[in-house]
Every structure is written in C-alpha cells, then in structure tokens.
Design a protein around this motif. Structure first.
Motif, PDB file in Angstrom:
ATOM      1  N   VAL A 127       0.812  -1.068   0.064  1.00  0.00           N
ATOM      2  CA  VAL A 127       0.043   0.202  -0.013  1.00  0.00           C
ATOM      3  C   VAL A 127       0.902   1.442   0.121  1.00  0.00           C
ATOM      4  CG1 VAL A 127      -1.761  -1.031   1.074  1.00  0.00           C
ATOM      5  CG2 VAL A 127      -0.123   0.167   2.601  1.00  0.00           C
ATOM      6  N   SER A 152      -4.379   2.805   2.057  1.00  0.00           N
ATOM      7  CA  SER A 152      -4.785   2.866   0.489  1.00  0.00           C
ATOM      8  C   SER A 152      -3.662   2.681  -0.216  1.00  0.00           C
ATOM      9  CB  SER A 152      -5.358   4.213   0.332  1.00  0.00           C
ATOM     10  OG  SER A 152      -4.458   5.233   0.273  1.00  0.00           O
ATOM     11  N   LEU A 154      -6.768   0.141  -1.598  1.00  0.00           N
ATOM     12  CA  LEU A 154      -7.295  -1.183  -1.110  1.00  0.00           C
ATOM     13  C   LEU A 154      -8.735  -1.507  -2.120  1.00  0.00           C
ATOM     14  CD1 LEU A 154      -6.984  -1.353   2.705  1.00  0.00           C
ATOM     15  CD2 LEU A 154      -5.643  -2.621   0.778  1.00  0.00           C
TER      16      LEU A 154
END
Length: 195
Positions: A127, A152, A154
C-alpha cells in the motif's frame, strides 16, 4: 544480475520478523520497517523484506499478476528464500500483492481447517499510505479499548471482506499491509468497522 538480499541476513531478517510480529500482536499499530533492499520492480522493498523474513522452502509463495510477469522477481525470491513459487493461491502460505486494489477475493486463498486453522495464507499487500489516526475502528485481541487504521489503495469492498474473514475465525487469512518504511497488520481475530 541478481539483486542482493539483506546485507546482514540474520539480523536484518530478525528485525523485519519482529516488526511483523509486533504488528500482528497489536493490530492497528504501525511499525517501522527499514529494509535496505533494492529488489527487482515491481517488487517493493517492503514486500521483499517480509518475504525474506518469513518465507522458506516449506512456505510456498504466490505472486499477483504484476509480480508474476517479472522473471527477475521470481528468481530473486527463490534464491533468497528457497521458497517455491506457486500459481495456485490456495497452495500459498504467503501471497505477495503489489496491486492491493486488485487483490483477489480472500476465499481464493487457504483458510485453514477447523482442526488446523494455522494452515491458512497470510496476504502481504503493498500500500502507499498507512495511518493509525483515521480510518476503520478496530477491536479484538491485542487492542486495548480500540484502534484506528487507514490504508490505501485497497479494494472498494475491503470492509465487507474483512467482516466475512473475521466471522470465520479461527479460520481465515491474516493481512500484512506494507507501506514505504512501515508495516501494519490485520489478523483474522480483529473486528473491523468502518469509521
């Protein structure tokens, strides 16, 4: 030429292992993860470090499409871990996902069995952002009162996936979220609610 692994394999692997274990033991906390690695793209230094610390000849690796397209990535991982690379996600002890937003559904991976829940997969997702000041509300073992976690990118349905995963406890997968220089984890025992 093969990219080098850890400069000090024993001590570097121990540091990464400790960071990952601390993240799993205390969901929602973000642990520092210094790697010193420059693996072949698109394998991130953090995904590489977790694989080098956890995978071995008895722990097959599954690579997402982006990683599987690079022969250099598979060669690097095989050489430095001794792990077999599998095309079948259900066989994998560890799954490395470079494109977290396109992560396959969790049921593609080994969930363990009632008698052997530890025979499940651990997914390691790359991420770009991690925060413990916003995002989902977490509770469960290893969390005093509650914790927060945001990551994020995701999949859009990640909260629903995590809810289904938790509902199947003690079976289910564990998640490690690897951002630049940091790592967090969401074990199957953690309940995740949208913030």
């Amino acid at each position: 030429m093969l990219a080098r692994g850890f400069a000090d394999p024993v001590h570097n692997a121990q540091r990464v292992f400790r960071a990952v274990m601390d993240a799993l033991a205390r969901p929602g906390t973000i642990q520092a993860l210094a790697t010193g690695l420059a693996p072949p793209a698109p394998l991130t230094p953090e995904l590489a470090a977790v694989a080098l610390a956890l995978a071995d000849a008895d722990a097959p690796l599954w690579l997402d499409a982006g990683l599987a397209e690079s022969p250099a990535v598979a060669e690097f991982l095989r050489f430095h871990t001794g792990a077999r690379i599998t095309d079948d996600p259900a066989e994998a002890a560890f799954a490395l996902v470079s494109d977290a937003a396109a992560c396959p559904t969790f049921d593609a991976f080994a969930q363990g069995t009632p008698a052997y829940p530890d025979r499940s997969a651990t997914l390691v997702l790359a991420v770009s952002d991690l925060s413990d000041r916003e995002g989902w509300h977490l509770d469960g073992p290893g969390i005093r009162d509650s914790a927060r976690l945001a990551a994020s990118p995701l999949p859009a349905d990640m909260p629903a996936r995590l809810a289904r995963n938790h509902a199947g406890f003690p079976q289910g997968i564990d998640l490690i979220l690897a951002a630049p220089g940091r790592v967090a984890a969401l074990p199957r025992s953690t309940r995740v609610q949208e913030g």
